[in-house]
Write an enzyme that holds these catalytic residues in place. Structure first.
Site, PDB file in Angstrom:
ATOM      1  N   CYS A 118      44.186  36.087  31.250  1.00  0.00           N
ATOM      2  CA  CYS A 118      43.077  36.749  30.596  1.00  0.00           C
ATOM      3  C   CYS A 118      43.627  37.615  29.463  1.00  0.00           C
ATOM      4  CB  CYS A 118      42.367  37.600  31.632  1.00  0.00           C
ATOM      5  SG  CYS A 118      41.100  38.701  30.980  1.00  0.00           S
ATOM      6  N   HIS A 265      36.375  35.706  37.305  1.00  0.00           N
ATOM      7  CA  HIS A 265      37.252  36.771  36.811  1.00  0.00           C
ATOM      8  C   HIS A 265      36.560  37.569  35.696  1.00  0.00           C
ATOM      9  CE1 HIS A 265      41.211  38.551  35.637  1.00  0.00           C
ATOM     10  NE2 HIS A 265      40.614  38.593  34.452  1.00  0.00           N
ATOM     11  N   GLU A 266      36.040  36.866  34.711  1.00  0.00           N
ATOM     12  CA  GLU A 266      35.470  37.561  33.546  1.00  0.00           C
ATOM     13  C   GLU A 266      34.192  38.321  33.916  1.00  0.00           C
ATOM     14  OE1 GLU A 266      37.432  37.922  31.179  1.00  0.00           O
ATOM     15  OE2 GLU A 266      38.823  36.278  31.584  1.00  0.00           O
ATOM     16  N   HIS A 269      35.058  41.707  34.996  1.00  0.00           N
ATOM     17  CA  HIS A 269      35.199  42.652  33.871  1.00  0.00           C
ATOM     18  C   HIS A 269      33.825  43.137  33.406  1.00  0.00           C
ATOM     19  CE1 HIS A 269      39.460  42.264  33.420  1.00  0.00           C
ATOM     20  NE2 HIS A 269      39.473  41.053  32.900  1.00  0.00           N
ATOM     21  N   HIS A 275      42.103  44.660  35.812  1.00  0.00           N
ATOM     22  CA  HIS A 275      42.981  43.749  36.547  1.00  0.00           C
ATOM     23  C   HIS A 275      43.495  44.334  37.860  1.00  0.00           C
ATOM     24  CE1 HIS A 275      43.666  41.366  32.639  1.00  0.00           C
ATOM     25  NE2 HIS A 275      42.627  40.927  33.319  1.00  0.00           N
TER      26      HIS A 275
HETATM   27 ZN   LIG Z   1      40.983  39.817  32.876  1.00  0.00          ZN
END
Ligand SMILES: [Zn+2]
Ligand SMILES: *[C@@H]1O[C@H](CO)[C@@H](O)[C@H](O)[C@H]1NC(C)=O
Ligand SMILES: *[C@@H]1O[C@H](CO)[C@@H](O)[C@H](O)[C@H]1NC(C)=O
Ligand SMILES: *[C@@H]1O[C@H](CO)[C@@H](O)[C@H](O)[C@H]1NC(C)=O
Ligand SMILES: [Zn+2]
Length: 309
Positions: A118, A265-266, A269, A275
């Site tokens: 990422c 994952h995104e 965020h 992370h």
């Molecule tokens: Zn990331």
């Protein structure tokens, strides 16, 4: 025998699959170009403080991209002098990724540095968000199991207001249709594990979150280069970008990145997680090609802690 009929049919089907255009994986050239931009690591193998190998400035740029160093003097940012600042930045990187902090560009370090990851930096304004926060994080002791959380938040802990638990998302018009279901599925998984609910709206409607495909320098300050494959912004920005120059897949495909895993994952965020040091967590910064991951207890614990739920 059904199997005798099945075999020629499946053989013909296999030939058809092999001859058919590979759809999601057709952008091989830009992806190869991107990967070859990491070739300089081979020349740096074994480098350490005092070396002046020609490509050292690229290692400096790489570590700066993820927040590990920032030269006040621009001359040093672009020269090939393996100085104290670079050594210290490299050791921090090695510590973050559980590599012996030798300050030497060894095989273990190179192998991490070329793994797809990422684009969100590991260190922001000098604060290393990947270091264990010890007592700041809850650890629980029950039936002799000791667990430590490894999640982290963005600087200033940005999050959605407590009343905003329903978030809408839209796909920008350039998003390929094969990416829609994997992303929708990732939203569903986050929805069933947290207090958030998500709903898709049409491309031309306003939404809290938007998903797009971009390449190279696309104007948001985080160009896709080297091993970066996607990124997203902390609340309340709501932008999540895939690198359209990478090879993406809906299922587990060798050499391709799994759309849903990266979406999980995104979205983390987008909700306020940074992370995690925990390799099994979805919020770990790296992902191998062909790898599929799911939400982990560490990710859920992170959201619960951030939103006091
Ligand atoms: Zn990331
Ligand atoms: C780094 O410097 C050492 C001498 O300190 C030298 O022997 C070595 O070849 C250099 N490594 C590279 C990759 O240039
Ligand atoms: C930057 O570093 C170079 C080389 O060490 C030096 O000559 C120069 O004066 C420095 N510039 C500043 C602004 O400190
Ligand atoms: C980093 O620091 C700069 C200046 O000190 C500030 O403008 C910026 O908002 C900070 N960024 C974050 C993410 O905290
Ligand atoms: Zn972007």
């Amino acid at each position: 025998m059904p199997s005798k009929i099945f075999q020629p049919i499946s053989f013909i089907f296999l030939i058809f699959i092999l001859l058919a255009p590979t759809g999601h994986a057709k952008r091989s050239t830009p992806s190869d170009k991107k990967t070859s931009s990491l070739d300089f690591f081979k020349k740096l193998k074994g480098c350490h403080k005092g070396n002046t190998t020609k490509e050292i400035h690229k290692l400096k740029a790489y570590l700066e991209q993820f927040g590990y160093l920032k030269y006040q003097n621009k001359t040093h940012a672009t020269d090939d002098d393996f100085d104290d600042i670079l050594e210290s930045a490299l050791k921090t990187y090695q510590e973050n990724y559980h590599i012996k902090p030798s300050g030497i560009v060894d095989d273990a370090t190179i192998s991490k540095m070329i793994t797809p990851r990422c684009g969100v930096p590991d260190i922001v304004n000098g604060t290393n968000y990947m270091q264990p926060r010890g007592k700041k994080h809850k650890s629980s002791r029950s039936s002799n199991i000791h667990t430590v959380s490894h999640y982290s938040f963005f600087p200033g802990r940005p999050k959605w207001p407590s009343t905003k638990t329903h978030l809408t998302y839209r796909f920008l018009s350039n998003v390929p249709t094969y990416a829609i279901n994997p992303v929708a599925s990732a939203f569903q998984k986050w929805g069933s594990s947290t207090h958030f609910t998500f709903a898709r709206v049409q491309t031309n409607q306003n939404a809290d979150l938007e998903i797009g495909f971009f390449r190279g320098d696309h104007g948001d300050g985080f160009p896709f280069e080297g091993n970066t494959i996607a990124h997203a912004f902390a609340p309340p920005v709501g932008k999540f970008h895939y690198d359209e120059d990478d090879r993406w897949s809906v299922g587990a495909v060798a050499g391709a990145l799994h759309l849903e895993t990266v979406a999980l994952h995104e979205i983390g965020h987008l909700l306020g997680l940074d992370h995690s040091l925990e390799e099994a967590a979805i919020m770990y910064s790296m992902i191998g090609t062909g790898q599929i991951k799911n939400l982990h207890a560490d990710d859920i614990a992170g959201i619960r802690a951030l939103y006091n739920r």
